[in-house]
Design a protein around this motif. Sequence first.
Motif, PDB file in Angstrom:
ATOM      1  N   ARG A 157       2.942   9.037   1.622  1.00 22.72           N
ATOM      2  CA  ARG A 157       1.914   9.855   1.462  1.00 22.72           C
ATOM      3  C   ARG A 157       1.510  10.899   2.501  1.00 22.72           C
ATOM      4  NH1 ARG A 157       3.453   7.164  -2.260  1.00 22.72           N
ATOM      5  NH2 ARG A 157       4.616   8.986  -2.200  1.00 22.72           N
ATOM      6  N   THR A 161       1.073   4.310  -8.439  1.00 23.34           N
ATOM      7  CA  THR A 161       0.766   3.041  -7.811  1.00 23.34           C
ATOM      8  C   THR A 161      -0.372   2.624  -8.652  1.00 23.34           C
ATOM      9  OG1 THR A 161      -0.650   4.170  -6.444  1.00 23.34           O
ATOM     10  CG2 THR A 161       1.644   3.481  -5.667  1.00 23.34           C
ATOM     11  N   GLN A 162      -1.245   3.599  -9.181  1.00 21.77           N
ATOM     12  CA  GLN A 162      -2.291   3.043 -10.030  1.00 21.77           C
ATOM     13  C   GLN A 162      -2.052   2.456 -11.536  1.00 21.77           C
ATOM     14  OE1 GLN A 162      -5.446   2.485  -8.948  1.00 21.77           O
ATOM     15  NE2 GLN A 162      -6.189   1.746 -11.116  1.00 21.77           N
ATOM     16  N   TYR A 164      -0.384   8.892  -6.697  1.00 22.83           N
ATOM     17  CA  TYR A 164      -1.355   8.081  -7.087  1.00 22.83           C
ATOM     18  C   TYR A 164      -1.248   7.345  -8.250  1.00 22.83           C
ATOM     19  CZ  TYR A 164      -6.034   6.451  -8.195  1.00 22.83           C
ATOM     20  OH  TYR A 164      -7.170   5.404  -8.837  1.00 22.83           O
TER      21      TYR A 164
END
Length: 200
Positions: free
Chosen positions: A94, A129-130, A126
Amino acid sequence: MTLDQYRDTADRLLVPFVSAADSVGLSPNGVSVIAFGFAVAAGGAFALAEPMWYALGAVFVFINGWLDLVDGALAREQGVSSKAGDLLDHVLDRYADIVILVGLSAASGSFVLGLAAVTGVLMTSYLGTQIQAVGLGRAYGGLVGRADRLALIGLVGAASAVYPAAIGAFTLVGWLLVFFAIIGHFTALQRFWGAWSDLT
């Protein structure tokens, strides 16, 4: 369509690089840090907005992307895959995205455009991964994944070394940021909708 779907093919091509890294005593975390160093170098090169530096930035981006594959393959080869290593890899990825896009923003002269691009990129990552965090597995789908972004950045960097002038309102770098701003948010929403449909 995304380059991430070719990870199995890439893994086979990584074998000599993984062997070389292992033979010199590098750890997966060490490779991740080196990869991040190339991302920082790429961002700095792009920020200078000169043909030679665009070309070098493109090379640095491709090296960053390749090493980002090597670290995971090396962890599997050495049998040291861990949640800590995965965390470090994601955090450095990131920050690598941010520093490269900041460099491109400096080259384009529009930090507003850069902000729109970096938020699109970060939201895409994001959501990946969320979605994993809620138990659906790591999401690599959507129009533009990280591998695609790095490939596009490298190609546009190389093209900008040959043609740095503006095309209409923006240079090639500026148009790339426009693309990331639009497609990045679209990909994030695409991933969200897919996961939402699976969960409800």
